[in-house]
Design an enzyme around this catalytic site. Structure first.
Site, PDB file in Angstrom:
ATOM      1  N   GLY A  12       0.807  -1.224   0.000  1.00 55.31           N
ATOM      2  CA  GLY A  12       0.000   0.000   0.000  1.00 55.31           C
ATOM      3  C   GLY A  12       0.838   1.271   0.000  1.00 55.31           C
ATOM      4  O   GLY A  12       0.294   2.375  -0.045  1.00 55.31           O
ATOM      5  N   PRO A 106      20.015  -0.447  -2.994  1.00 52.44           N
ATOM      6  CA  PRO A 106      19.817   0.891  -2.424  1.00 52.44           C
ATOM      7  C   PRO A 106      18.994   1.781  -3.356  1.00 52.44           C
ATOM      8  O   PRO A 106      18.274   2.665  -2.898  1.00 52.44           O
ATOM      9  CB  PRO A 106      21.240   1.422  -2.261  1.00 52.44           C
ATOM     10  CG  PRO A 106      22.085   0.201  -2.106  1.00 52.44           C
ATOM     11  CD  PRO A 106      21.439  -0.838  -2.995  1.00 52.44           C
ATOM     12  N   HIS A 135      14.937  14.642  -0.873  1.00 58.64           N
ATOM     13  CA  HIS A 135      13.768  13.755  -0.932  1.00 58.64           C
ATOM     14  C   HIS A 135      12.514  14.455  -0.415  1.00 58.64           C
ATOM     15  O   HIS A 135      12.590  15.493   0.243  1.00 58.64           O
ATOM     16  CB  HIS A 135      14.008  12.502  -0.084  1.00 58.64           C
ATOM     17  CG  HIS A 135      14.871  11.478  -0.754  1.00 58.64           C
ATOM     18  ND1 HIS A 135      16.246  11.570  -0.767  1.00 58.64           N
ATOM     19  CD2 HIS A 135      14.561  10.338  -1.433  1.00 58.64           C
ATOM     20  CE1 HIS A 135      16.749  10.533  -1.428  1.00 58.64           C
ATOM     21  NE2 HIS A 135      15.745   9.770  -1.848  1.00 58.64           N
ATOM     22  N   LYS A 139       9.828  10.814   3.826  1.00 58.81           N
ATOM     23  CA  LYS A 139      10.830   9.733   3.816  1.00 58.81           C
ATOM     24  C   LYS A 139      11.196   9.327   5.242  1.00 58.81           C
ATOM     25  O   LYS A 139      11.401  10.174   6.114  1.00 58.81           O
ATOM     26  CB  LYS A 139      12.077  10.183   3.042  1.00 58.81           C
ATOM     27  CG  LYS A 139      13.167   9.134   3.016  1.00 58.81           C
ATOM     28  CD  LYS A 139      14.209   9.409   1.961  1.00 58.81           C
ATOM     29  CE  LYS A 139      15.338   8.395   2.039  1.00 58.81           C
ATOM     30  NZ  LYS A 139      14.888   6.989   2.009  1.00 58.81           N
TER      31      LYS A 139
HETATM   32  N1  LIG Z   1      15.590   1.030  -3.410  1.00 57.52           N
HETATM   33  C1  LIG Z   1      14.807   1.907  -4.058  1.00 57.52           C
HETATM   34  O1  LIG Z   1      14.975   2.141  -5.261  1.00 57.52           O
HETATM   35  C2  LIG Z   1      13.733   2.613  -3.306  1.00 57.52           C
HETATM   36  C3  LIG Z   1      13.602   2.376  -1.965  1.00 57.52           C
HETATM   37  N2  LIG Z   1      12.616   2.994  -1.254  1.00 57.52           N
HETATM   38  C4  LIG Z   1      12.534   2.603   0.145  1.00 57.52           C
HETATM   39  O2  LIG Z   1      11.388   1.777   0.320  1.00 57.52           O
HETATM   40  C5  LIG Z   1      10.871   1.947   1.623  1.00 57.52           C
HETATM   41  C6  LIG Z   1       9.405   2.349   1.522  1.00 57.52           C
HETATM   42  O3  LIG Z   1       9.308   3.645   0.958  1.00 57.52           O
HETATM   43  P1  LIG Z   1       7.894   4.326   0.661  1.00 57.52           P
HETATM   44  O4  LIG Z   1       7.089   3.464  -0.247  1.00 57.52           O
HETATM   45  O5  LIG Z   1       8.175   5.717   0.267  1.00 57.52           O
HETATM   46  O6  LIG Z   1       7.234   4.307   2.128  1.00 57.52           O
HETATM   47  P2  LIG Z   1       5.689   4.239   2.485  1.00 57.52           P
HETATM   48  O7  LIG Z   1       5.590   4.626   3.917  1.00 57.52           O
HETATM   49  O8  LIG Z   1       4.885   4.976   1.469  1.00 57.52           O
HETATM   50  O9  LIG Z   1       5.323   2.694   2.305  1.00 57.52           O
HETATM   51  C7  LIG Z   1       5.723   1.686   3.187  1.00 57.52           C
HETATM   52  C8  LIG Z   1       4.560   0.725   3.291  1.00 57.52           C
HETATM   53  O10 LIG Z   1       4.966  -0.399   4.060  1.00 57.52           O
HETATM   54  C9  LIG Z   1       3.950  -0.672   5.004  1.00 57.52           C
HETATM   55  N3  LIG Z   1       4.501  -1.403   6.124  1.00 57.52           N
HETATM   56  C10 LIG Z   1       5.151  -0.927   7.206  1.00 57.52           C
HETATM   57  N4  LIG Z   1       5.522  -1.940   7.998  1.00 57.52           N
HETATM   58  C11 LIG Z   1       5.103  -3.073   7.389  1.00 57.52           C
HETATM   59  C12 LIG Z   1       5.179  -4.449   7.720  1.00 57.52           C
HETATM   60  N5  LIG Z   1       5.756  -4.873   8.835  1.00 57.52           N
HETATM   61  N6  LIG Z   1       4.655  -5.350   6.849  1.00 57.52           N
HETATM   62  C13 LIG Z   1       4.045  -4.961   5.725  1.00 57.52           C
HETATM   63  N7  LIG Z   1       3.924  -3.668   5.361  1.00 57.52           N
HETATM   64  C14 LIG Z   1       4.464  -2.739   6.189  1.00 57.52           C
HETATM   65  C15 LIG Z   1       3.398   0.687   5.373  1.00 57.52           C
HETATM   66  O11 LIG Z   1       2.150   0.587   6.003  1.00 57.52           O
HETATM   67  P3  LIG Z   1       1.616   1.842   6.896  1.00 57.52           P
HETATM   68  O12 LIG Z   1       1.230   2.869   5.888  1.00 57.52           O
HETATM   69  O13 LIG Z   1       0.480   1.273   7.655  1.00 57.52           O
HETATM   70  O14 LIG Z   1       2.760   2.277   7.748  1.00 57.52           O
HETATM   71  C16 LIG Z   1       3.342   1.345   3.996  1.00 57.52           C
HETATM   72  O15 LIG Z   1       2.170   0.985   3.288  1.00 57.52           O
HETATM   73  C17 LIG Z   1      11.751   3.013   2.295  1.00 57.52           C
HETATM   74  O16 LIG Z   1      12.782   2.371   3.042  1.00 57.52           O
HETATM   75  C18 LIG Z   1      12.356   3.737   1.111  1.00 57.52           C
HETATM   76  O17 LIG Z   1      13.567   4.379   1.412  1.00 57.52           O
HETATM   77  C19 LIG Z   1      11.730   3.827  -1.833  1.00 57.52           C
HETATM   78  C20 LIG Z   1      11.833   4.126  -3.161  1.00 57.52           C
HETATM   79  C21 LIG Z   1      12.859   3.555  -4.009  1.00 57.52           C
HETATM   80  O1  LIG Z   2      12.447   6.845   0.303  1.00 53.80           O
HETATM   81  C1  LIG Z   2      12.578   7.074  -0.920  1.00 53.80           C
HETATM   82  O2  LIG Z   2      11.766   7.735  -1.578  1.00 53.80           O
HETATM   83  C2  LIG Z   2      13.766   6.518  -1.584  1.00 53.80           C
HETATM   84  N1  LIG Z   2      14.560   5.739  -0.913  1.00 53.80           N
HETATM   85  C3  LIG Z   2      15.749   5.127  -1.380  1.00 53.80           C
HETATM   86  C4  LIG Z   2      16.951   5.662  -0.644  1.00 53.80           C
HETATM   87  O3  LIG Z   2      16.872   5.899   0.577  1.00 53.80           O
HETATM   88  O4  LIG Z   2      18.002   5.829  -1.257  1.00 53.80           O
HETATM   89  C5  LIG Z   2      15.879   5.223  -2.880  1.00 53.80           C
HETATM   90  C6  LIG Z   2      15.400   6.512  -3.473  1.00 53.80           C
HETATM   91  O5  LIG Z   2      16.265   7.522  -3.090  1.00 53.80           O
HETATM   92  C7  LIG Z   2      13.976   6.810  -3.023  1.00 53.80           C
END
Ligand SMILES: NC(=O)C1=CN([C@@H]2O[C@H](COP(=O)(O)OP(=O)(O)OC[C@H]3O[C@@H](n4cnc5c(N)ncnc54)[C@H](OP(=O)(O)O)[C@@H]3O)[C@@H](O)[C@H]2O)C=CC1
Ligand SMILES: O=C(O)C1=N[C@H](C(=O)O)C[C@H](O)C1
Length: 250
Positions: A12, A106, A135, A139
């Site tokens: 979600g 990452p 960002h 975040k």
């Molecule tokens: N490597 C990459 O290219 C990227 C990495 N990221 C990383 O991904 C992660 C998520 O980012 P983002 O989507 O922006 O964050 P969000 O907060 O939008 O999404 C995280 C989701 O995970 C859910 N969640 C939290 N804990 C659990 C659990 N134990 N089990 C299942 N679902 C859970 C949250 O629910 P709830 O809303 O209820 O808290 C939420 O829906 C971050 O660490 C971010 O840095 C992001 C973009 C790119």
């Molecule tokens: O939280 C984000 O949005 C992102 N997280 C990753 C990070 O911490 O590097 C990747 C990207 O920057 C988006």
């Protein structure tokens, strides 16, 4: 040919919801489960998931991966917050599950992966190098996983080249003014409404600077990397850190 059975944990969320759509749109993949906070991890085994895409929160990722690895489910992980201790723990789980693979990326966007590679290549040619990551303000963590990895790669490249310590005559400053120190490389974190995920690597030498900048303008930028990870991780047991290992960059 049978489709690869894929689950998304954190379905979600900002990137999780985009990953759900990307898996659904891929002809060779079948979305068999979507999990959010509070959902039972046993859903993954009940659904017969072969690969779990983990996009949650640094506080949640370890429990989720322990379950996946112990159950032979391959992982494609975008969640941040990786430390040496966490990686060592994950390796012990993987050692006990031969044949199971986990990719931690990452950053899944090709531009960000290339920025890291270019920064690594350029680092030894300049006296100074600093990283600025920018960002959205929702975040979870700072510095970003990408900036931390970029700084580590820069530091390693400089050490390998025998570079001198970076010049910095600053003697007094308000705490935090010079950013975080990641292996001797300064990393600055900006959180600003309107932004998504951006990074600049500033390199400086006598009379010149070089700036490498990458912008993720939409979460779609991460999807080709996630899909590549899903397709490749099933063939690469153990821990893979960085999407570059699944790309032919050389
Ligand atoms: N490597 C990459 O290219 C990227 C990495 N990221 C990383 O991904 C992660 C998520 O980012 P983002 O989507 O922006 O964050 P969000 O907060 O939008 O999404 C995280 C989701 O995970 C859910 N969640 C939290 N804990 C659990 C659990 N134990 N089990 C299942 N679902 C859970 C949250 O629910 P709830 O809303 O209820 O808290 C939420 O829906 C971050 O660490 C971010 O840095 C992001 C973009 C790119
Ligand atoms: O939280 C984000 O949005 C992102 N997280 C990753 C990070 O911490 O590097 C990747 C990207 O920057 C988006």
């Amino acid at each position: 040919m049978s489709k690869l059975r894929v689950a998304v944990i954190g379905a979600g969320g900002r990137i999780g919801s985009e990953a759900v759509r990307a898996v659904q749109a891929a002809d060779d993949l079948e979305l068999v489960a979507t999990l959010g906070r509070g959902d039972r991890l046993e859903t993954l085994t009940e659904a017969g998931a072969q690969v779990a895409v983990e996009l949650t929160h640094p506080d949640a990722v370890m429990d989720n991966l322990e379950f996946c690895v112990r159950n032979g489910i391959h992982g494609v992980v975008g969640t941040t917050g990786w430390t040496d201790e966490r990686l060592a723990q994950l390796r012990t789980w993987l050692d006990a599950a031969p044949g199971t693979g986990t990719l931690i990326a990452p950053n899944f966007s090709i531009g960000a992966v290339l920025t890291m590679r270019f920064a690594q290549q350029a680092a030894r040619f300049f006296e100074s190098v600093e990283v600025i990551e920018l960002h959205h303000p929702n975040k979870a963590d700072a510095p970003s996983g990408t900036a931390t990895r970029t700084a580590q790669l820069i530091a390693a490249a400089r050490q390998e080249a025998g570079s001198a310590p970076q010049p910095d005559a600053t003697s007094t400053a308000l705490e935090g003014a010079r950013g975080a120190d990641v292996d001797g490389v300064r990393v600055h974190s900006v959180r600003l409404r309107g932004l998504l995920a951006h990074q600049e690597v500033l390199l400086g030498g006598a009379g010149e600077t070089l700036t490498l900048r990458h912008d993720s303008l939409h979460h779609s930028s991460f999807m080709p990397g996630i899909l590549l990870g899903v397709r490749r991780v099933v063939t690469v047991p153990g821990l893979t850190f960085g999407l570059e290992h699944f790309l032919d960059l050389d």
